[in-house]
Design a protein around this motif. Structure first.
Motif, PDB file in Angstrom:
ATOM      1  N   GLY A   1       0.822  -1.200   0.000  1.00  0.00           N
ATOM      2  CA  GLY A   1       0.000   0.000   0.000  1.00  0.00           C
ATOM      3  C   GLY A   1       0.857   1.252   0.000  1.00  0.00           C
ATOM      4  N   GLY A   2       1.876   1.274   0.860  1.00  0.00           N
ATOM      5  CA  GLY A   2       2.788   2.406   0.882  1.00  0.00           C
ATOM      6  C   GLY A   2       3.507   2.581  -0.437  1.00  0.00           C
ATOM      7  N   LYS A   3       3.937   1.474  -1.020  1.00  0.00           N
ATOM      8  CA  LYS A   3       4.651   1.538  -2.299  1.00  0.00           C
ATOM      9  C   LYS A   3       3.783   2.143  -3.393  1.00  0.00           C
ATOM     10  N   TYR A   4       2.537   1.683  -3.485  1.00  0.00           N
ATOM     11  CA  TYR A   4       1.675   2.159  -4.576  1.00  0.00           C
ATOM     12  C   TYR A   4       1.205   3.597  -4.350  1.00  0.00           C
ATOM     13  N   ILE A   5       0.991   3.993  -3.110  1.00  0.00           N
ATOM     14  CA  ILE A   5       0.647   5.397  -2.857  1.00  0.00           C
ATOM     15  C   ILE A   5       1.781   6.298  -3.346  1.00  0.00           C
ATOM     16  N   GLU A   6       3.000   5.944  -2.976  1.00  0.00           N
ATOM     17  CA  GLU A   6       4.148   6.766  -3.388  1.00  0.00           C
ATOM     18  C   GLU A   6       4.336   6.740  -4.900  1.00  0.00           C
ATOM     19  N   ARG A   7       4.166   5.584  -5.505  1.00  0.00           N
ATOM     20  CA  ARG A   7       4.353   5.482  -6.960  1.00  0.00           C
ATOM     21  C   ARG A   7       3.319   6.326  -7.694  1.00  0.00           C
ATOM     22  N   ILE A   8       2.084   6.282  -7.238  1.00  0.00           N
ATOM     23  CA  ILE A   8       1.019   7.071  -7.883  1.00  0.00           C
ATOM     24  C   ILE A   8       1.313   8.565  -7.755  1.00  0.00           C
ATOM     25  N   LEU A   9       1.671   9.004  -6.561  1.00  0.00           N
ATOM     26  CA  LEU A   9       1.961  10.424  -6.357  1.00  0.00           C
ATOM     27  C   LEU A   9       3.151  10.874  -7.196  1.00  0.00           C
ATOM     28  N   ASN A  10       4.177  10.037  -7.264  1.00  0.00           N
ATOM     29  CA  ASN A  10       5.357  10.403  -8.045  1.00  0.00           C
ATOM     30  C   ASN A  10       5.058  10.467  -9.538  1.00  0.00           C
ATOM     31  N   GLN A  11       4.292   9.507 -10.036  1.00  0.00           N
ATOM     32  CA  GLN A  11       3.977   9.502 -11.460  1.00  0.00           C
ATOM     33  C   GLN A  11       3.093  10.698 -11.823  1.00  0.00           C
TER      34      GLN A  11
END
Length: 854
Positions: free
Chosen positions: A679-689
């Motif tokens: 969950g943490g990984k995908y939240i960060e990936r979405i925000l970064n993209q």
């Protein structure tokens, strides 16, 4: 001494011995077990022994075996040191030593019960009252906080060394939360793998029965429960010196690793705050010092303990091993009185003597100490003062006089010990086998009736050939400890299970561990995102060989702006900017420690969080974590004038982060811990993209600039090859947006990532919501729905005057805002114990779409 000795390596070692040595018996003859070990060492040879030592060092680093050094400016973590040569003791001698250790453990257990009970030992004058009441180790609040078991001391450790009389002496003891057994286990594991031929003819006894006995003892403590006891391992946290051991043993035994904030007391019962709710705790194995255990009754400024813990112990609702208050038994001033105490309590003489010790609180002993001061070692009676040992013979006249006056001013605060000549043992130092002073820590655990002694231990040798300095804080080197028995008598270990029933239960995830896993995912993804984008820019710059005086092209300026939006590193923007300045910004992005958004700083945040849940990782995962830490240190040494070397370093960082992800994907159990991390990984990936998309595509550029930007973004999304397979050389913004935003088949598209995020977060315990959607899921679902309802044609529409792609930017802004709220909602639901939540950095207001401010 050399009579009959033909082994060249052994002869060279014997010629270096200056005092009594473990290799020699009381008659000066070489002990058979050491002679056999040197034969094995001779077959290996010094050159290969050096290679094996390096292998040991590498393995310790791969496994993340560390010993934290206080007040170390460079790093809080130091790799554990393990000598390639073990410490040997014959089993017959160890049996005698074990008897003395058991006697000492029983004696200390009885002393503890008396100090916090009838206090006959004080009333009868066996111990002076000041030695007890004047010591910080005595905690009056622990007077009635006792365990229901026969023995109060569940675990005990004693430091032993061989004196000039060839007998073992007890130098010191540990009763609060004895450390070292986990390191002993790791030492045995590593040495047996890397030096297997060393044990031929000198096969050591197994140490695993001790750990089996420990687990049985802990289970027996909670025998009154009709369910599987809930056992937690209480640690002060990653900054404590032996944190590796805490995580290692918690993982080995299958206990939940907790901090004080993970526990709370209600109705005199202790509960664990987990992501599933409150869970009753039956047994606490504590690695927190006495005074920090309960801020309500002990040290009020402690944030390491559990408020109300002592009351829970008094009512019998929780068992703590060892119980608070046991620090008094580590009091140096007790040692002069132990022989009398043994005769008074057990009616026996001590089987293992102490080092000769004098407490200066009595006139006769004080006079002796003052008259013989240059021959003695001076210590503070109160261990809490961390005074350190003073070797009086090393002092000049002024220093000696100052020490003398200090003792005379407060004699009850000091003890003196004889400066003893302890034995040396073979150690491999700088490519040679040399004698070094050493001491062995032995470990005992109560089985409910008596004490079981580990057939092994943790030996530490001095790094200095002239001084007895074995502390790991000061550079001591550890050794595996072999108890060598009769090789003709083979024993098989009998495995005894705690119960004839095996009960499967879900692994408990403490709230703090869940939070650390969540931020492990975020920091790892942020490190990867910045590293990947920095590599894209570095590669783009490689086309300009004489970059010093070349002006930055428009697409490069956009990419640099996108990088600064990822890192929030501010820079002085000049128009036009030459490429030298771009390289300077990139260097700052990569290696500046003081910049919170630099790769080096973000990797530090990743390592801080991943280390705090070290009990969750297997050996392969720990190996990649160690490699990532090495990469972080490597980034500190890169230079602005070596872009190629910097690019290679970034490539290593990226490979190792991907390897960490890959290992987790293949080996990590699909449980709450995994879903929290993902969950943490995908939240960060979405925000970064989203940040990258908005930075690069909020404006309609000329076709040549747009083409360069599209290729860079496709590389960032790992889609360039696939795009070319579909569209050949045709580069178009709409087809690109379709791939990176809408296509649910592509792992880096927003639609795919939002779907995965919803899937993982929906598998977390829904404690309060039942069949209804939680606020977290509502936010993700709303963001995903906005993306799925979007028309592709609308995304490419832009304002003819300002070239602003308003539909695209507004959509990205809305999704960014929704996902940005998910962390706060997760914190409310699962991390509510944390007073100050983590933050990568303060996110800027990205609604100001036309601004270049970072």
């Amino acid at each position: 001494m050399l009579t009959g000795v033909t082994d060249e390596m052994l002869i060279q070692y014997l010629n270096q011995i200056k005092t009594n040595d473990e290799v020699l018996d009381k008659n000066g003859h070489v002990k058979p077990i050491w002679e056999k070990l040197f034969q094995n060492l001779n077959k290996i040879g010094l050159s290969e022994l050096a290679n094996r030592s390096q292998e040991i060092k590498n393995k310790l680093s791969e496994n993340g075996v560390t010993y934290n050094i206080y007040n170390n400016q460079d790093s809080t973590n130091r790799s554990w040191k393990l000598d390639a040569i073990p410490f040997l003791i014959q089993e017959k001698e160890w049996d005698l030593i074990s008897a003395g250790l058991k006697q000492r453990a029983v004696l200390l257990d009885e002393i503890y019960k008396d100090f916090y009970g009838q206090q006959r030992l004080i009333k009868e004058g066996v111990f002076p009252a000041h030695v007890i009441y004047g010591n910080d180790g005595f905690q009056a609040a622990c007077f009635d906080a006792k365990l229901p078991s026969k023995n109060q001391l569940i675990v005990y450790a004693a430091d032993l060394a061989r004196g000039p009389d060839q007998k073992m002496w007890i130098l010191d003891g540990r009763t609060q939360s004895p450390s070292g057994s986990g390191y002993a286990l790791e030492n045995r594991s590593i040495l047996s793998r890397i030096m297997p031929e060393l044990s031929v003819g000198v096969e050591p006894k197994k140490i695993s029965p001790y750990f089996t006995g420990f687990q049985h003892a802990i289970t027996k403590l909670a025998h009154g429960n009709n369910r599987t006891p809930n056992v937690v391992y209480l640690t002060p946290g990653p900054d404590t010196e032996t944190f590796f051991e805490h995580t290692y043993l918690a993982s080995y035994f299958g206990y939940t690793l907790v901090h004080g904030d993970d526990l709370l007391v209600r109705d005199s019962q202790v509960f664990l705050k987990s992501v599933s709710g409150l869970e009753k705790v039956d047994v606490i194995i504590r690695r927190v010092d006495d005074e920090y255990c309960d801020p309500l009754e002990l040290r009020e400024d402690s944030r390491l303990g559990v408020p109300g813990l002592l009351q829970a112990i008094r009512t019998g609702n929780v068992i703590v091993a060892n119980p608070p208050g046991s620090a008094i038994l580590e009091n140096h001033a007790l040692l002069p009185f132990m022989a009398n105490a043994c005769r008074f309590i057990l009616g026996e003489d001590l089987l293992i003597p102490n080092i000769a010790t004098w407490w200066c609180g009595h006139a006769k002993e004080l006079n002796y100490v003052i008259q013989n001061l240059p021959k003695l070692i001076i210590k503070k009676a109160n261990r809490k003062e961390r005074h350190g040992s003073v070797y009086a013979r090393l002092l000049n006249n002024a220093e000696l006089e100052f020490l003398k006056q200090s003792i005379l001013a407060n004699p009850k605060d000091y003890v003196a010990q004889e400066e003893y000549s302890l034995s040396t043992t073979p150690s491999f130092v700088d490519g040679n086998i040399v004698p070094r002073l050493s001491a062995t820590r032995a470990f005992l655990v109560s089985d409910g009736k008596s004490y079981q002694v580990m057939k092994g231990g943790l030996t530490r040798s001095s790094a200095d050939s002239e001084k007895f300095i074995i502390s790991n804080q000061l550079g001591g080197i550890s050794k595996d400890t072999w108890i060598v028995g009769d090789q003709n008598k083979k024993e098989k270990e009998k495995i005894v299970f705690n119960s004839d029933k095996f009960i499967k239960s879900e692994a408990t995830l403490a709230s703090r561990s869940a939070e650390s896993l969540f931020w492990t995912g975020r920091y790892c993804e942020r490190s990867l995102s910045i590293t990947k984008f920095a590599r894209i820019i570095f590669n783009a710059l490689q086309d300009d060989s004489a970059y010093e005086n070349v002006e930055e092209e428009e697409h490069m300026a956009v990419l640099v702006k996108a990088l600064t939006m990822l890192t929030f590193i501010r820079y002085e923007e000049t128009e036009p900017r030459n490429l030298t300045e771009t390289y300077r910004l990139l260097h700052q992005t990569v290696s500046e420690r003081k910049e919170p958004g630099s790769i080096r700083s973000v990797l530090s945040g990743f390592l801080r969080n991943v280390t705090s849940v070290n009990d969750k990782w297997n050996h392969d995962t720990r190996r990649y974590i160690a490699a990532i830490e090495n990469s972080m240190h490597e980034l500190a040494n890169i230079h602005i004038d070596t872009p190629n070397a910097t690019l290679k370093s970034l490539s290593r960082v990226q490979r190792r982060l991907f390897a960490f992800y890959g290992t987790l994907a293949e080996t990590f159990p699909r449980d709450t811990a995994f879903y929290m991390l993902e969950g943490g990984k995908y939240i960060e990936r979405i925000l970064n993209q989203i940040s990258v998309i908005r930075s690069c595509f909020n404006t309609k550029y000329e076709l040549n600039v747009e083409k360069e930007l599209i290729e860079s973004i496709l590389i960032n999304h790992n889609l360039l090859v696939y795009y070319r397979q579909l569209y050949k050389s045709f580069i178009n913004l709409e087809t690109t947006l379709d791939m990176i935003i809408l296509d649910e088949r592509l792992p880096y598209s927003l639609s795919y990532m939002l779907g995965k995020l919803y899937d993982y977060l929906s598998k977390l315990p829904q404690n309060k919501f039942g069949d209804r959607l939680s606020p977290v899921l509502k936010l993700v679902l709303e963001a995903h729905t906005k993306i799925r309802l979007t028309k592709l044609d609308d995304l490419a529409v832009y304002n003819e005057d300002t070239h602003y792609l308003f539909n695209l930017d507004n959509l990205m802004s809305e999704v960014y805002g929704l996902i940005g709220q998910v962390t706060d909602e997760l914190s409310k639901e699962y991390f509510t114990h944390t007073v100050i939540h983590h933050s990568l950095m303060q996110y800027p207001d990205m609604n100001n779409t036309q601004s270049n401010e970072v």
